[in-house]
Design a protein around this motif. Structure first.
Motif, PDB file in Angstrom:
ATOM      1  N   MET A  58       5.515  10.885  -0.477  1.00 11.85           N
ATOM      2  CA  MET A  58       4.223  10.919  -0.023  1.00 11.85           C
ATOM      3  C   MET A  58       3.270  11.095  -1.214  1.00 11.85           C
ATOM      4  N   ALA A  59       3.874  11.608  -2.284  1.00 12.70           N
ATOM      5  CA  ALA A  59       2.914  11.997  -3.486  1.00 12.70           C
ATOM      6  C   ALA A  59       2.599  10.835  -4.257  1.00 12.70           C
ATOM      7  N   SER A  60       3.631   9.637  -4.279  1.00 16.13           N
ATOM      8  CA  SER A  60       3.356   8.723  -5.103  1.00 16.13           C
ATOM      9  C   SER A  60       3.125   7.276  -4.231  1.00 16.13           C
ATOM     10  N   LEU A  65      -0.792   6.546   4.295  1.00  5.73           N
ATOM     11  CA  LEU A  65      -0.525   7.503   5.143  1.00  5.73           C
ATOM     12  C   LEU A  65      -1.606   8.640   5.085  1.00  5.73           C
ATOM     13  N   ARG A  66      -1.991   9.123   4.151  1.00  5.65           N
ATOM     14  CA  ARG A  66      -3.146  10.009   4.196  1.00  5.65           C
ATOM     15  C   ARG A  66      -4.575   9.666   4.636  1.00  5.65           C
ATOM     16  N   HIS A  70       4.270   1.701  10.689  1.00  8.36           N
ATOM     17  CA  HIS A  70       5.853   1.723  10.939  1.00  8.36           C
ATOM     18  C   HIS A  70       6.103   3.288  11.292  1.00  8.36           C
ATOM     19  N   VAL A  71       5.317   4.198  10.539  1.00  7.69           N
ATOM     20  CA  VAL A  71       5.603   5.483  11.262  1.00  7.69           C
ATOM     21  C   VAL A  71       5.141   5.725  12.490  1.00  7.69           C
ATOM     22  N   ARG A  97       0.958  -1.373  -0.090  1.00 11.48           N
ATOM     23  CA  ARG A  97      -0.015   0.113  -0.045  1.00 11.48           C
ATOM     24  C   ARG A  97       0.661   1.381  -0.052  1.00 11.48           C
ATOM     25  N   GLY A  98       2.206   1.213  -0.199  1.00 10.50           N
ATOM     26  CA  GLY A  98       3.043   2.439  -0.080  1.00 10.50           C
ATOM     27  C   GLY A  98       3.737   2.385   1.073  1.00 10.50           C
ATOM     28  N   LEU A  99       3.971   3.585   1.681  1.00  9.41           N
ATOM     29  CA  LEU A  99       4.536   3.884   2.869  1.00  9.41           C
ATOM     30  C   LEU A  99       3.616   3.268   4.056  1.00  9.41           C
TER      31      LEU A  99
END
Length: 230
Positions: free
Chosen positions: A79-81, A86-87, A48-49, A42-44
């Motif tokens: 963040m962009a891609s 996260l969002r 984990h953050v 799913r990306g970042l």
């Protein structure tokens, strides 16, 4: 304890930095981690953050004497891609775990721009483990590169480190474009080059590993190695 404060997070290719502060008083305490945020399907990864940020934020609040955090600003590479998860999840998780009422999420290039130029038109180059150039006339944003260590980030730390390691392997193989000096530096840092793939490919923080060799490339260039200089 002295009231409410803010949380600022800078997440990049070689780890993240966390600061807490208070309006009118500026930054009060800071900490860092050399563990980059993982990237999954799913990306970042929001989990984990939070796994890294929450304990640091709580410890920093205690150090700074802050009762609570009301605002969080997070600038994250990718963040962009790679930031959909996260969002979708970070604002609620920040509220639940840290009591944050307002959260601003942006690419680290955007936070770098705001930090350097504020609300003025202009352009910045954000160069670290990766590299991106970003500019705006306050009507439109334009970017160049920032495509990550496998697809771009030309001129960033990972790019330089990878080029240096490639030159070392060329020297080991006897191919053109190699550097015996960079080969010696590689073996001093990582051991025999035959084991280098096993130290790089399985790592989730490959970009940081590649970037860790960039200072040695720079040192060799400064001492006159033509391949490193190139």
């Amino acid at each position: 304890m002295t009231g409410a404060g803010y949380l600022a997070v800078d997440s990049g290719g070689s780890g993240l930095r966390v600061v807490v502060g208070a309006p009118g008083r500026g930054p009060l305490a800071r900490a860092s981690s050399d563990v980059p945020v993982r990237t999954g399907e799913r990306g970042l990864e929001p989990g984990h953050v939070m796994e890294q940020v929450v304990p640091m934020a709580r410890a920093l609040c205690a150090e700074a004497g802050l009762e609570r955090l009301e605002v969080a600003a997070i600038g994250a590479a990718g963040m962009a891609s790679l930031g959909d998860a996260l969002r979708a999840e970070l604002p609620d998780r920040l509220a639940r775990d840290l009591g944050v009422r307002r959260a601003a999420l942006a690419a680290d290039a955007v936070t770098a721009y705001v930090g350097a130029l504020g609300s003025r038109p202009g352009a910045v180059i954000a160069a670290g483990t990766g590299l991106i150039a970003i500019g705006t006339d306050l009507a439109r944003w334009r970017r160049a590169d920032g495509w990550g260590h496998l697809l771009g980030d030309c001129g960033g730390g990972a790019w330089i480190g990878r080029a240096g390691l490639e030159a070392a392997l060329r020297a080991h193989d006897g191919r053109d474009g190699g550097s015996a000096r960079l080969l010696a530096e590689t073996e001093e840092m990582f051991g025999p080059v035959t084991g280098l793939p096993g130290q790089v490919y399985p790592r989730a923080d490959r970009a940081a590993v590649l970037a860790s060799f960039a200072p040695r490339v720079g040192a060799c260039a400064a001492e006159g190695d033509p391949v490193a200089a190139g």
